[in-house]
Design an enzyme around this catalytic site. Structure first.
Site, PDB file in Angstrom:
ATOM      1  N   ARG A  82      -1.371  -6.338  -9.010  1.00  0.00           N
ATOM      2  CA  ARG A  82      -1.378  -6.138  -7.551  1.00  0.00           C
ATOM      3  C   ARG A  82      -2.507  -5.203  -7.132  1.00  0.00           C
ATOM      4  O   ARG A  82      -2.710  -4.144  -7.714  1.00  0.00           O
ATOM      5  CB  ARG A  82      -0.028  -5.546  -7.142  1.00  0.00           C
ATOM      6  CG  ARG A  82       0.089  -5.223  -5.675  1.00  0.00           C
ATOM      7  CD  ARG A  82       1.523  -5.208  -5.215  1.00  0.00           C
ATOM      8  NE  ARG A  82       2.303  -4.099  -5.743  1.00  0.00           N
ATOM      9  CZ  ARG A  82       3.591  -3.917  -5.458  1.00  0.00           C
ATOM     10  NH1 ARG A  82       4.229  -4.769  -4.679  1.00  0.00           N
ATOM     11  NH2 ARG A  82       4.245  -2.900  -5.976  1.00  0.00           N
TER      12      ARG A  82
ATOM     13  N   ARG B  57      18.026   1.579  -0.237  1.00  0.00           N
ATOM     14  CA  ARG B  57      17.840   1.521  -1.691  1.00  0.00           C
ATOM     15  C   ARG B  57      18.946   2.268  -2.427  1.00  0.00           C
ATOM     16  O   ARG B  57      18.907   2.329  -3.655  1.00  0.00           O
ATOM     17  CB  ARG B  57      16.505   2.169  -2.052  1.00  0.00           C
ATOM     18  CG  ARG B  57      15.369   1.173  -2.324  1.00  0.00           C
ATOM     19  CD  ARG B  57      14.127   2.005  -2.464  1.00  0.00           C
ATOM     20  NE  ARG B  57      13.094   1.472  -3.265  1.00  0.00           N
ATOM     21  CZ  ARG B  57      11.963   0.967  -2.773  1.00  0.00           C
ATOM     22  NH1 ARG B  57      11.787   0.840  -1.484  1.00  0.00           N
ATOM     23  NH2 ARG B  57      11.007   0.582  -3.582  1.00  0.00           N
TER      24      ARG B  57
ATOM     25  N   LYS C 171       8.786  -9.088  -1.931  1.00  0.00           N
ATOM     26  CA  LYS C 171       9.449  -8.818  -0.644  1.00  0.00           C
ATOM     27  C   LYS C 171       8.436  -8.581   0.469  1.00  0.00           C
ATOM     28  O   LYS C 171       8.552  -9.110   1.567  1.00  0.00           O
ATOM     29  CB  LYS C 171      10.365  -7.576  -0.739  1.00  0.00           C
ATOM     30  CG  LYS C 171      11.450  -7.663  -1.774  1.00  0.00           C
ATOM     31  CD  LYS C 171      12.399  -6.465  -1.700  1.00  0.00           C
ATOM     32  CE  LYS C 171      11.736  -5.121  -1.955  1.00  0.00           C
ATOM     33  NZ  LYS C 171      11.265  -4.930  -3.339  1.00  0.00           N
TER      34      LYS C 171
ATOM     35  N   ARG D 114      10.252   2.873 -12.335  1.00  0.00           N
ATOM     36  CA  ARG D 114      10.705   2.296 -11.061  1.00  0.00           C
ATOM     37  C   ARG D 114      11.768   1.220 -11.288  1.00  0.00           C
ATOM     38  O   ARG D 114      12.721   1.110 -10.524  1.00  0.00           O
ATOM     39  CB  ARG D 114       9.508   1.724 -10.291  1.00  0.00           C
ATOM     40  CG  ARG D 114       8.605   2.829  -9.751  1.00  0.00           C
ATOM     41  CD  ARG D 114       7.281   2.298  -9.266  1.00  0.00           C
ATOM     42  NE  ARG D 114       7.405   1.459  -8.093  1.00  0.00           N
ATOM     43  CZ  ARG D 114       6.514   0.519  -7.753  1.00  0.00           C
ATOM     44  NH1 ARG D 114       5.450   0.313  -8.513  1.00  0.00           N
ATOM     45  NH2 ARG D 114       6.688  -0.185  -6.681  1.00  0.00           N
TER      46      ARG D 114
ATOM     47  N   ARG E 182      -2.219   0.712  -6.306  1.00  0.00           N
ATOM     48  CA  ARG E 182      -1.303   1.816  -5.962  1.00  0.00           C
ATOM     49  C   ARG E 182      -1.090   2.687  -7.191  1.00  0.00           C
ATOM     50  O   ARG E 182      -0.949   2.161  -8.289  1.00  0.00           O
ATOM     51  CB  ARG E 182       0.049   1.231  -5.531  1.00  0.00           C
ATOM     52  CG  ARG E 182       0.087   0.840  -4.081  1.00  0.00           C
ATOM     53  CD  ARG E 182       1.306   0.028  -3.747  1.00  0.00           C
ATOM     54  NE  ARG E 182       2.569   0.609  -4.210  1.00  0.00           N
ATOM     55  CZ  ARG E 182       3.771   0.116  -3.877  1.00  0.00           C
ATOM     56  NH1 ARG E 182       3.857  -0.940  -3.090  1.00  0.00           N
ATOM     57  NH2 ARG E 182       4.872   0.670  -4.316  1.00  0.00           N
TER      58      ARG E 182
HETATM   59  P1  AMP Z   1       7.792   0.401  -2.156  1.00  0.00           P
HETATM   60  O1  AMP Z   1       6.487   0.257  -1.461  1.00  0.00           O
HETATM   61  O2  AMP Z   1       8.931  -0.197  -1.377  1.00  0.00           O
HETATM   62  O3  AMP Z   1       7.755  -0.077  -3.574  1.00  0.00           O
HETATM   63  O4  AMP Z   1       8.104   1.982  -2.209  1.00  0.00           O
HETATM   64  C1  AMP Z   1       7.241   2.871  -2.887  1.00  0.00           C
HETATM   65  C2  AMP Z   1       7.965   4.177  -3.180  1.00  0.00           C
HETATM   66  O5  AMP Z   1       8.371   4.794  -1.956  1.00  0.00           O
HETATM   67  C3  AMP Z   1       9.248   4.034  -3.985  1.00  0.00           C
HETATM   68  O6  AMP Z   1       9.008   3.956  -5.383  1.00  0.00           O
HETATM   69  C4  AMP Z   1       9.983   5.314  -3.597  1.00  0.00           C
HETATM   70  O7  AMP Z   1       9.439   6.455  -4.235  1.00  0.00           O
HETATM   71  C5  AMP Z   1       9.632   5.424  -2.107  1.00  0.00           C
HETATM   72  N1  AMP Z   1      10.620   4.704  -1.262  1.00  0.00           N
HETATM   73  C6  AMP Z   1      10.393   3.604  -0.496  1.00  0.00           C
HETATM   74  N2  AMP Z   1      11.497   3.223   0.143  1.00  0.00           N
HETATM   75  C7  AMP Z   1      12.463   4.108  -0.228  1.00  0.00           C
HETATM   76  C8  AMP Z   1      13.853   4.226   0.085  1.00  0.00           C
HETATM   77  N3  AMP Z   1      14.482   3.368   0.897  1.00  0.00           N
HETATM   78  N4  AMP Z   1      14.527   5.267  -0.483  1.00  0.00           N
HETATM   79  C9  AMP Z   1      13.923   6.159  -1.292  1.00  0.00           C
HETATM   80  N5  AMP Z   1      12.630   6.078  -1.645  1.00  0.00           N
HETATM   81  C10 AMP Z   1      11.907   5.054  -1.115  1.00  0.00           C
END
Ligand code: AMP
Length: 218
Positions: free
Chosen positions: A127, A88, A13, A171, A160
């Site tokens: 990654r 989410r 994404k 996740r 990360r």
């Molecule tokens: P991402 O970079 O989108 O994979 O997000 C990394 C982490 O940030 C996720 O595993 C969640 O812990 C937190 N996070 C990101 N976006 C959200 C969201 N919309 N709602 C809740 N937690 C989020």
């Protein structure tokens, strides 16, 4: 153009969001990026979010919604936006819909990226990203010119901490339970486009553009 990119972690994404944001000249709002920035800066919000993120859990809705609301009502999002990784949960989606309605706006399209679990795990495990410019690489599919070094900034790439094998499964389980219901949520609202996330970045890009309204593409 108001878009949402929906799908499991590691599906591509973010990479495609950078491309579309540039092509349509709309800001990409990644809640993951905004939260990581808050954690790095050690803001109050960052301190609260950190534990959830490290465990691969979702940060509570109230925190994330506050972050997004602030951005959506700013002049930056006047001509549209691309939400990457938000909403989410159904609660976040309901709240977003209410907020947009109060701004007299609606969503144009939600793109759901699908990919097999083995390929998701392969992509997440390989990654690496640049801590400075946030460019994302993959050890095998999108390697930097010099091993372990960002092509743009010349600094060492990092993994990360939520991309470690023990957190990936958590996740993915959180995604299935809390985020996957949004596929039907947006299908019922007739704005969902389904995208096969497999293959090369350029192949996914071509399929993605075909799912977006053609008249808006340069
Ligand atoms: P991402 O970079 O989108 O994979 O997000 C990394 C982490 O940030 C996720 O595993 C969640 O812990 C937190 N996070 C990101 N976006 C959200 C969201 N919309 N709602 C809740 N937690 C989020």
């Amino acid at each position: 153009m108001r878009l949402i990119f929906l799908g499991p972690p590691g599906v591509g994404k973010g990479t495609q969001a950078d491309f579309i944001s540039h092509k349509y000249k709309i800001p990409k709002l990644s809640t993951g990026d905004l939260l990581r920035e808050s954690v790095l800066k050690e803001t109050a919000l960052g301190k609260e979010a950190k534990g959830y993120m490290t465990r691969g859990e979702l940060v509570p809705d109230a925190i994330v919604i506050g972050l997004v609301d602030e951005k959506l009502s700013s002049s930056e999002c006047q001509n549209g936006f691309l939400l990457d990784g938000f909403p989410r949960t159904v609660g976040q989606a309901d709240q977003l819909s209410n907020n947009l309605a109060s701004l007299g706006k609606n969503l144009d399209r939600v793109i759901y990226f699908s990919l097999s679990k083995p390929e998701i795990i392969r992509r997440i495990s390989g990654r690496r990203s640049c801590p400075q410019c946030k460019a994302v690489y993959h050890l095998e599919s999108i390697p930097p010119k010099k091993s372990g070094i960002c092509d743009v900034c010349g600094i060492t790439l990092v993994q990360r901490n939520d991309d470690m094998p023990e957190t990936i499964e958590a996740r993915l389980a959180v995604y299935q339970e809390q985020t996957a219901p949004l596929i039907n949520y947006y299908k019922e609202r007739h704005i969902l486009g389904e995208l096969d996330g497999a293959g090369l970045v350029s192949e996914v890009q071509a399929r993605l553009v075909a799912l977006l309204p053609p008249t808006r593409v340069e």
